[in-house]
Scaffold this motif. Structure first.
Motif, PDB file in Angstrom:
ATOM      1  N   GLU A 246      -3.675  -2.079  -8.881  1.00 41.92           N
ATOM      2  CA  GLU A 246      -3.973  -0.931  -8.029  1.00 41.92           C
ATOM      3  C   GLU A 246      -5.227  -0.257  -8.560  1.00 41.92           C
ATOM      4  O   GLU A 246      -5.289   0.135  -9.719  1.00 41.92           O
ATOM      5  N   PHE A 247      -6.251  -0.174  -7.718  1.00 38.31           N
ATOM      6  CA  PHE A 247      -7.517   0.417  -8.152  1.00 38.31           C
ATOM      7  C   PHE A 247      -8.318   0.841  -6.927  1.00 38.31           C
ATOM      8  O   PHE A 247      -7.983   0.482  -5.793  1.00 38.31           O
ATOM      9  N   LEU A 248      -9.357   1.620  -7.156  1.00 33.23           N
ATOM     10  CA  LEU A 248     -10.170   2.125  -6.062  1.00 33.23           C
ATOM     11  C   LEU A 248     -11.230   1.113  -5.637  1.00 33.23           C
ATOM     12  O   LEU A 248     -11.856   0.463  -6.470  1.00 33.23           O
ATOM     13  N   ALA A 249     -11.435   1.008  -4.334  1.00 35.03           N
ATOM     14  CA  ALA A 249     -12.507   0.180  -3.802  1.00 35.03           C
ATOM     15  C   ALA A 249     -13.846   0.838  -4.110  1.00 35.03           C
ATOM     16  O   ALA A 249     -13.907   1.952  -4.644  1.00 35.03           O
ATOM     17  N   THR A 250     -14.928   0.177  -3.768  1.00 33.43           N
ATOM     18  CA  THR A 250     -16.253   0.697  -4.106  1.00 33.43           C
ATOM     19  C   THR A 250     -16.597   1.998  -3.393  1.00 33.43           C
ATOM     20  O   THR A 250     -17.547   2.672  -3.780  1.00 33.43           O
ATOM     21  N   ASP A 251     -15.813   2.363  -2.362  1.00 32.24           N
ATOM     22  CA  ASP A 251     -16.057   3.647  -1.713  1.00 32.24           C
ATOM     23  C   ASP A 251     -15.499   4.808  -2.522  1.00 32.24           C
ATOM     24  O   ASP A 251     -15.712   5.971  -2.195  1.00 32.24           O
ATOM     25  N   GLY A 252     -14.800   4.494  -3.632  1.00 30.70           N
ATOM     26  CA  GLY A 252     -14.256   5.538  -4.490  1.00 30.70           C
ATOM     27  C   GLY A 252     -13.068   6.262  -3.902  1.00 30.70           C
ATOM     28  O   GLY A 252     -12.611   7.258  -4.466  1.00 30.70           O
ATOM     29  N   LYS A 253     -12.539   5.784  -2.788  1.00 30.75           N
ATOM     30  CA  LYS A 253     -11.449   6.483  -2.113  1.00 30.75           C
ATOM     31  C   LYS A 253     -10.258   5.577  -1.777  1.00 30.75           C
ATOM     32  O   LYS A 253      -9.111   5.979  -1.931  1.00 30.75           O
TER      33      LYS A 253
END
Length: 301
Positions: A76-83
């Motif tokens: 579980e982690f953030l995509a490159t959009d940071g959201k």
């Protein structure tokens, strides 16, 4: 889980590491509420019998609100959009939610606040690579869905000659409130009991910062869940390497309130159906971590 602010990595770290750091962007905003990620809207209830076993709150809202530490790639982690929250846990549980005919909404939170959030009703569930332990089962119900062990990671070439069984005097990074923190703390006590220097344990809120500590040289090594550590090795483009073997394998569990036994058993049935249909292994294979697949899903194993 919530990430700290994006770390400053040394210039030698490649593009892959930069991408890994970007997955942690927005941590400061996440700690104050942050963004959420929802699964696709189901077209229909796939199993009416399962849907009937949903808690009343979820039936009414049509969604399952999930607390997650969005710093733990590839789980579980953030995509490159940071959201947007993404990862194996997200893909797999979106498929589980489809079995119930509801949406899944992932809300970034500090890892050590998630179980409390489930207890208080802030979240319907916690999904964040939680190892199933006796201590956690005293607080909540847990449904097993995957298995992982602990893996040590050091800089490429292991310049500090890190040995997990004798890390006395070394700087070792680890995420707060994890089983790995308990592990390295016990190892440090063994060092001092033997008259050696303790391990200098560097505790970080987010796993992304733990990884950055090793790539920057602040830490000599780190330890994390095996899929997470090995994913970091891959994503850092040769900056890191695995040290020693995976050990202490244990199942991950979905976290739900202690009172919701019926829901827990329904989650077990949904996972069994996904395993039979092939959707379960498909979600794991997307992230290259199907070696941790299980077929003995259970409530509080």
């Amino acid at each position: 889980m919530t990430r700290p602010s994006s770390p400053v990595l040394r210039a030698a770290v490649g593009v892959a590491v930069a991408s890994l750091a970007l997955s942690a962007c927005g941590s400061n905003t996440l700690s104050s509420g942050g963004s959420t990620s929802s699964g696709p809207a189901p077209t229909a209830t796939k199993n009416a019998a399962l849907a009937a076993k949903l808690p009343a709150k979820i039936k009414s809202s049509g969604e399952i609100v999930i607390g997650t530490d969005a710093t733990y790639a590839p789980n579980e982690f953030l995509a490159t959009d940071g959201k947007t929250v993404q990862g194996m846990d997200v893909d797999l549980f979106n498929a589980v939610a489809q079995e119930f005919g509801v949406k899944a909404r992932f809300v970034p939170a500090n890892f050590d606040s998630i179980i409390l959030g489930v207890d208080s009703g802030k979240y319907d569930m916690g999904i964040s690579s939680f190892s199933i332990t006796d201590e956690r089962k005293k607080q909540v119900n847990m449904v097993s869905y995957y298995t992982a062990g602990t893996q040590w990671i050091a800089a490429k070439g292991n310049p500090k000659k890190v040995n997990p069984d004798d890390a006395c005097g070394l700087n070792v990074a680890v995420q707060k409130a994890t089983t790995q923190l308990d592990d390295v703390t016990a190892r440090s006590k063994k060092c001092t009991s033997a008259g050696k220097k303790p391990i200098n344990i560097i505790v970080e809120v987010g796993q992304d910062k733990v990884t950055a500590d090793v790539t920057s040289g602040k830490a000599d090594a780190m330890l994390a869940d095996s899929p997470v550590g090995l994913y970091a090795v891959k994503q850092t483009g040769g900056e890191l390497e695995a040290v020693g073997s995976i050990y202490d394998s244990a199942p991950y569990g979905y976290v739900i309130p202690k009172s919701e036994t019926e829901f827990g058993n329904a989650l077990v049935e949904a996972l069994k159906q996904l395993e039979s249909s092939g959707g379960y292994k498909q979600a794991l294979a997307k992230w290259g971590i199907q070696t941790g697949a299980i077929n003995n899903f259970a409530l509080n194993p």
